[in-house]
Write a protein that holds these residues in place. Structure first.
Motif, PDB file in Angstrom:
ATOM      1  N   ARG A   1      -3.964  16.576  -4.392  1.00 21.59           N
ATOM      2  CA  ARG A   1      -3.309  16.547  -5.701  1.00 21.59           C
ATOM      3  C   ARG A   1      -4.212  17.082  -6.807  1.00 21.59           C
ATOM      4  O   ARG A   1      -3.786  17.185  -7.947  1.00 21.59           O
ATOM      5  CB  ARG A   1      -2.940  15.097  -6.060  1.00 21.59           C
ATOM      6  CG  ARG A   1      -1.789  14.546  -5.284  1.00 21.59           C
ATOM      7  CD  ARG A   1      -1.593  13.071  -5.557  1.00 21.59           C
ATOM      8  NE  ARG A   1      -1.376  12.717  -6.962  1.00 21.59           N
ATOM      9  CZ  ARG A   1      -0.313  13.038  -7.652  1.00 21.59           C
ATOM     10  NH1 ARG A   1       0.628  13.745  -7.086  1.00 21.59           N
ATOM     11  NH2 ARG A   1      -0.178  12.670  -8.906  1.00 21.59           N
TER      12      ARG A   1
ATOM     13  N   ASP B   1       0.818  -1.210   0.000  1.00 26.95           N
ATOM     14  CA  ASP B   1       0.000   0.000   0.000  1.00 26.95           C
ATOM     15  C   ASP B   1       0.852   1.261   0.000  1.00 26.95           C
ATOM     16  O   ASP B   1       0.521   2.240  -0.666  1.00 26.95           O
ATOM     17  CB  ASP B   1      -0.866   0.019   1.274  1.00 26.95           C
ATOM     18  CG  ASP B   1      -2.180  -0.705   1.064  1.00 26.95           C
ATOM     19  OD1 ASP B   1      -2.398  -1.193  -0.059  1.00 26.95           O
ATOM     20  OD2 ASP B   1      -2.973  -0.771   2.017  1.00 26.95           O
ATOM     21  N   VAL B   2       1.929   1.227   0.789  1.00 31.60           N
ATOM     22  CA  VAL B   2       2.770   2.414   0.919  1.00 31.60           C
ATOM     23  C   VAL B   2       3.473   2.698  -0.403  1.00 31.60           C
ATOM     24  O   VAL B   2       3.523   3.842  -0.859  1.00 31.60           O
ATOM     25  CB  VAL B   2       3.797   2.213   2.063  1.00 31.60           C
ATOM     26  CG1 VAL B   2       4.830   3.325   2.060  1.00 31.60           C
ATOM     27  CG2 VAL B   2       3.088   2.151   3.402  1.00 31.60           C
TER      28      VAL B   2
ATOM     29  N   ASP C   1       2.514   1.659  -3.409  1.00 29.55           N
ATOM     30  CA  ASP C   1       1.474   2.051  -4.376  1.00 29.55           C
ATOM     31  C   ASP C   1       1.109   3.513  -4.195  1.00 29.55           C
ATOM     32  O   ASP C   1       1.018   4.267  -5.164  1.00 29.55           O
ATOM     33  CB  ASP C   1       0.205   1.210  -4.163  1.00 29.55           C
ATOM     34  CG  ASP C   1       0.373  -0.191  -4.688  1.00 29.55           C
ATOM     35  OD1 ASP C   1       1.399  -0.452  -5.350  1.00 29.55           O
ATOM     36  OD2 ASP C   1      -0.500  -1.036  -4.424  1.00 29.55           O
ATOM     37  N   ALA C   2       0.891   3.891  -2.940  1.00 31.86           N
ATOM     38  CA  ALA C   2       0.499   5.270  -2.661  1.00 31.86           C
ATOM     39  C   ALA C   2       1.592   6.220  -3.136  1.00 31.86           C
ATOM     40  O   ALA C   2       1.293   7.283  -3.680  1.00 31.86           O
ATOM     41  CB  ALA C   2       0.240   5.452  -1.170  1.00 31.86           C
ATOM     42  N   ALA C   3       2.855   5.829  -2.946  1.00 31.39           N
ATOM     43  CA  ALA C   3       3.952   6.692  -3.360  1.00 31.39           C
ATOM     44  C   ALA C   3       3.916   6.923  -4.877  1.00 31.39           C
ATOM     45  O   ALA C   3       4.039   8.055  -5.338  1.00 31.39           O
ATOM     46  CB  ALA C   3       5.285   6.092  -2.935  1.00 31.39           C
ATOM     47  N   SER C   4       3.714   5.842  -5.648  1.00 35.27           N
ATOM     48  CA  SER C   4       3.623   6.011  -7.113  1.00 35.27           C
ATOM     49  C   SER C   4       2.432   6.884  -7.466  1.00 35.27           C
ATOM     50  O   SER C   4       2.509   7.713  -8.374  1.00 35.27           O
ATOM     51  CB  SER C   4       3.443   4.667  -7.818  1.00 35.27           C
ATOM     52  OG  SER C   4       4.380   3.757  -7.373  1.00 35.27           O
ATOM     53  N   CYS C   5       1.324   6.655  -6.761  1.00 35.91           N
ATOM     54  CA  CYS C   5       0.113   7.405  -7.084  1.00 35.91           C
ATOM     55  C   CYS C   5       0.200   8.842  -6.585  1.00 35.91           C
ATOM     56  O   CYS C   5      -0.633   9.666  -6.942  1.00 35.91           O
ATOM     57  CB  CYS C   5      -1.113   6.707  -6.506  1.00 35.91           C
ATOM     58  SG  CYS C   5      -1.434   5.138  -7.317  1.00 35.91           S
ATOM     59  N   CYS C   6       1.176   9.143  -5.732  1.00 37.44           N
ATOM     60  CA  CYS C   6       1.387  10.533  -5.319  1.00 37.44           C
ATOM     61  C   CYS C   6       2.269  11.247  -6.322  1.00 37.44           C
ATOM     62  O   CYS C   6       2.683  12.382  -6.082  1.00 37.44           O
ATOM     63  CB  CYS C   6       2.031  10.591  -3.937  1.00 37.44           C
ATOM     64  SG  CYS C   6       0.862  10.307  -2.622  1.00 37.44           S
ATOM     65  N   GLY C   7       2.590  10.586  -7.419  1.00 38.66           N
ATOM     66  CA  GLY C   7       3.337  11.232  -8.486  1.00 38.66           C
ATOM     67  C   GLY C   7       4.851  11.116  -8.361  1.00 38.66           C
ATOM     68  O   GLY C   7       5.575  11.746  -9.113  1.00 38.66           O
ATOM     69  N   MET C   8       5.335  10.326  -7.401  1.00 39.76           N
ATOM     70  CA  MET C   8       6.789  10.219  -7.233  1.00 39.76           C
ATOM     71  C   MET C   8       7.380   9.269  -8.270  1.00 39.76           C
ATOM     72  O   MET C   8       6.830   8.201  -8.515  1.00 39.76           O
ATOM     73  CB  MET C   8       7.125   9.669  -5.846  1.00 39.76           C
ATOM     74  CG  MET C   8       6.727  10.574  -4.723  1.00 39.76           C
ATOM     75  SD  MET C   8       7.228   9.838  -3.167  1.00 39.76           S
ATOM     76  CE  MET C   8       6.150  10.706  -2.053  1.00 39.76           C
ATOM     77  N   SER C   9       8.529   9.652  -8.819  1.00 39.11           N
ATOM     78  CA  SER C   9       9.222   8.772  -9.757  1.00 39.11           C
ATOM     79  C   SER C   9       9.846   7.624  -8.957  1.00 39.11           C
ATOM     80  O   SER C   9      10.018   7.737  -7.736  1.00 39.11           O
ATOM     81  CB  SER C   9      10.313   9.545 -10.473  1.00 39.11           C
ATOM     82  OG  SER C   9      11.349   9.824  -9.565  1.00 39.11           O
ATOM     83  N   PRO C  10      10.194   6.503  -9.624  1.00 40.71           N
ATOM     84  CA  PRO C  10      10.783   5.381  -8.882  1.00 40.71           C
ATOM     85  C   PRO C  10      12.002   5.788  -8.036  1.00 40.71           C
ATOM     86  O   PRO C  10      12.157   5.300  -6.922  1.00 40.71           O
ATOM     87  CB  PRO C  10      11.181   4.403  -9.985  1.00 40.71           C
ATOM     88  CG  PRO C  10      10.213   4.682 -11.087  1.00 40.71           C
ATOM     89  CD  PRO C  10       9.933   6.154 -11.026  1.00 40.71           C
TER      90      PRO C  10
ATOM     91  N   PHE D   1       2.834   7.199   4.598  1.00 41.19           N
ATOM     92  CA  PHE D   1       4.272   7.006   4.761  1.00 41.19           C
ATOM     93  C   PHE D   1       4.581   7.059   6.255  1.00 41.19           C
ATOM     94  O   PHE D   1       4.437   8.114   6.876  1.00 41.19           O
ATOM     95  CB  PHE D   1       5.041   8.071   3.980  1.00 41.19           C
ATOM     96  CG  PHE D   1       4.571   8.197   2.553  1.00 41.19           C
ATOM     97  CD1 PHE D   1       4.390   7.050   1.770  1.00 41.19           C
ATOM     98  CD2 PHE D   1       4.279   9.418   1.985  1.00 41.19           C
ATOM     99  CE1 PHE D   1       3.930   7.145   0.471  1.00 41.19           C
ATOM    100  CE2 PHE D   1       3.821   9.521   0.687  1.00 41.19           C
ATOM    101  CZ  PHE D   1       3.638   8.377  -0.071  1.00 41.19           C
TER     102      PHE D   1
ATOM    103  N   GLY E   1      -1.919   3.347   3.131  1.00 39.91           N
ATOM    104  CA  GLY E   1      -0.599   3.571   2.526  1.00 39.91           C
ATOM    105  C   GLY E   1       0.059   4.866   2.951  1.00 39.91           C
ATOM    106  O   GLY E   1       0.788   5.473   2.173  1.00 39.91           O
TER     107      GLY E   1
ATOM    108  N   GLN F   1       1.928   7.890 -12.282  1.00 38.56           N
ATOM    109  CA  GLN F   1       2.360   9.288 -12.205  1.00 38.56           C
ATOM    110  C   GLN F   1       1.742  10.098 -13.339  1.00 38.56           C
ATOM    111  O   GLN F   1       1.294  11.225 -13.144  1.00 38.56           O
ATOM    112  CB  GLN F   1       3.894   9.384 -12.293  1.00 38.56           C
ATOM    113  CG  GLN F   1       4.634   8.827 -11.082  1.00 38.56           C
ATOM    114  CD  GLN F   1       4.882   7.330 -11.162  1.00 38.56           C
ATOM    115  OE1 GLN F   1       4.339   6.646 -12.008  1.00 38.56           O
ATOM    116  NE2 GLN F   1       5.701   6.816 -10.253  1.00 38.56           N
TER     117      GLN F   1
END
Lengths: 226, 368
Positions: B153, A116-117, A119-128, B91, B89, B77
């Motif tokens: 967002r 989840d964490v 996934d959420a990071a990708s969906c927050c727009g962060m690049s890999p 952080f 999810g 993204q």
């Protein structure tokens, strides 16, 4: 007390850790999150140094990287020097045999991050890469620390592989554990005892520090419930 | 509020790993509930829309922008979505405020904090809470941070995975109200995955019913409940009174299809596709079954009378679950009656009585 050997050991440990840990972070992440054909074989291969006697690993490295082998020839052609009986060879050997000590804790730490964490990071727009350094690295830090300490201490105490691969050349390949062995052979129990005590104290201090440090880091945010 | 607002069209197929097949649209400002039992592919569907999973084939479009097709696969993204995973999810090493700021990379640095604060206030999280780490927040508070993070967002689409499953009942009730209120203000498509049908009935404009990876029905929740397409849908919707019957007569001008059920003939809504002689299955929801109207002798035209014998009576809190059988019918009749009514009518095991079935609510199912 052989200060040169101590310095050489610390240098070897430091360089090994500096080379190994960044590679282990990238590799562990791949192992933790990707599924691919032959993954279990690769994982088994990484673990081999844990179960093989150090002399066996040393033997294979000596034969595989020596000037008689094609790989050894290639290295001589490319770099102009051979790896065996040289400090650079010790670094290569230490990196190879310490892969499981670095990969294991870091891979487990990556796996402990809930999907989840990420996934959420990708969906927050962060690049890999942003996900790696802003989310994952802060969360796997205890695992990285454990891997770092394990490798450092393990290189410091490594005997069999170093002896097979590097021999016993003062200032080049004579590490602290070999110096201890030398002293005992020469019935110089005083310096053997001092050096052993240095290693023992070092091991205990470092382990105590890491345990408390990782507990403090881990306790700060806790592992989120899944 | 989003930079541009559009509808979402989704048609996906997946044949390997988890089988999945679905085809639906969500209009801007609409809430679509994806309903179905656990392990039915709901989360996979949501992850496909988010760009976290790749379907085998199909097309996902947002307005005139293609998110997924044979040649195109936009990353999460690029899709610029708002996603609230089942366990939020958040952080764990960042506090509530930082969690939201982390999702605002598309804004100039100077604006991020103000935007995050504004959203925390909007979901009623202020006064000290922004500085807390997720582990120091309650389930409901965490959920609201996750929602604020997704909405801050200004996403093109909001995706919610079981948004109410990880919080206690009281918090859930409050969050229902908040989501209902938010829905009025949002002008983006919202997709909400849930295994709880009542949530779909409460909050959604449309619903997709998914079971074992297959989309069973797509429509307005109350219509799906009243008119399930087939028996599988009816069972998924929790309808237990499904019976066999034979069509004996049709009266199109009066809008009646006559069914023979056991020894009884009952009237149901006229369905042109069923002709006399057809064997059919039909369903009636609990609210279509009445015990009291018969006892009081108030049988009106819109009700059918059915003689039943009560087989079992189970008291559950303030209501009673009855199982009864109808002569000549293999399926049992299930009904839920308020406790005081059951006592007043003397409903007990072995009692022979009659029930009234509301003909408007009798629905003939499509054969599978």
């Amino acid at each position: 007390m052989d200060w040169q050997a101590l310095w050489l050991s610390v240098k070897l440990s430091s360089i090994t850790v500096m080379v190994l840990i960044p590679c282990a972070i990238i590799g562990s992440r791949y192992l933790a999150y990707r599924q691919f054909v032959g993954k279990s074989w690769l994982e088994a291969l990484i673990m081999v140094p844990l179960v093989l006697p150090p002399t066996v690993i040393g033997y294979y490295l000596l034969v595989g990287l020596g000037s008689q082998s094609w790989l050894g020839q290639l290295i001589i052609q490319l770099t102009g020097q051979q790896l065996v009986f040289d400090f650079s060879g010790l670094v290569v050997a230490s990196v190879l045999i310490n892969i499981p000590f670095a990969v294991q804790p870091i891979q487990r730490a990556f796996e402990a991050i809930p999907e989840d964490v990420r996934d959420a990071a990708s969906c927050c727009g962060m690049s890999p890469w942003t996900v790696l350094y802003r989310i994952e690295l802060p969360l796997i830090w205890p695992g990285v620390l454990t891997g770092l300490v394990l490798c450092f201490a393990h290189v410091l105490g490594e005997f069999g592989v170093v002896l097979m691969m590097g021999g016993n050349i003062a200032g080049e390949t004579k590490t602290l554990s070999i110096a201890i062995y030398d002293s005992v052979q020469a019935f110089d129990f005083t310096s053997a005892g001092t050096m052993s005590l240095v290693l023992l104290l070092f091991a205990i201090t470092v382990l105590a520090l890491t345990t408390s440090l990782s507990r403090r880091i881990g306790g700060q945010h806790g592992t989120p419930r899944r | 509020m989003a930079h541009h607002v559009a509808d979402l069209h989704c048609r996906v197929e997946q044949d390997s790993f988890i089988q999945l097949s679905a085809d639906f649209s969500v209009k801007a400002g609409e809430v679509l509930a994806v309903v179905g039992p656990s392990g039915g592919g709901k989360t996979t569907l949501l992850r496909m829309i988010a760009g976290l999973n790749r379907p085998s084939s199909g097309q996902i479009r947002y307005g005139d922008q293609t998110w997924f097709s044979e040649q195109i696969m936009l990353s999460p993204q690029q899709r610029h979505i708002g996603y609230v995973p089942q366990h939020f999810g958040l952080f764990p090493h960042l506090n509530a405020l930082e969690n939201i700021v982390a999702a605002l990379d598309h804004l100039p640095k100077s604006e991020r904090k103000a935007r995050a604060h504004a959203w925390l206030t909007r979901v009623n999280l202020h006064e000290g809470l922004p500085d807390r780490l997720p582990a120091q927040l309650s389930g409901g508070q965490r959920q609201r941070v996750a929602l604020a993070r997704a909405l801050a967002r200004e996403p093109s689409v909001l995706l919610l995975d079981e948004p109410f499953s990880a919080v206690d009942k009281e918090t859930r009730e409050r969050l229902y109200l908040e989501l209902a209120r938010l829905k009025e203000q949002l002008s983006i498509p919202v997709i909400m995955v849930t295994h709880d049908l009542s949530e779909a009935l409460l909050l959604a404009d449309k619903m997709v019913l998914i079971s074992q990876g297959q989309m069973l029905q797509y429509g307005v929740p109350h219509e799906v409940l009243a008119k399930p397409r087939n028996e599988a849908v009816a069972r998924q919707m929790g309808l237990r009174n499904i019976f066999s019957a034979k069509v004996v007569n049709i009266e199109p001008q009066r809008g009646i299809t006559w069914l023979k059920v056991g020894q009884h003939e009952i009237a149901s809504n006229y369905e042109p596709e069923h002709q006399p002689g057809d064997e059919v299955r039909w369903v009636i929801p609990n609210q279509g079954i009445r015990f009291n109207s018969i006892a009081k002798g108030r049988l009106c035209r819109s009700y059918n009378k059915l003689d039943v014998v009560i087989d079992s009576v189970l008291v559950m809190g303030e209501s009673v679950r009855l199982i009864a059988h109808v002569e000549g019918l293999s399926e049992a009749l299930n009904a839920e009656v308020p406790l005081h009514l059951a006592e007043k009518l003397g409903l007990a095991k072995g009692v022979a009585t009659a029930v009234a079935l509301k003909s408007d609510l009798i629905h003939i199912l499509e054969s599978e």
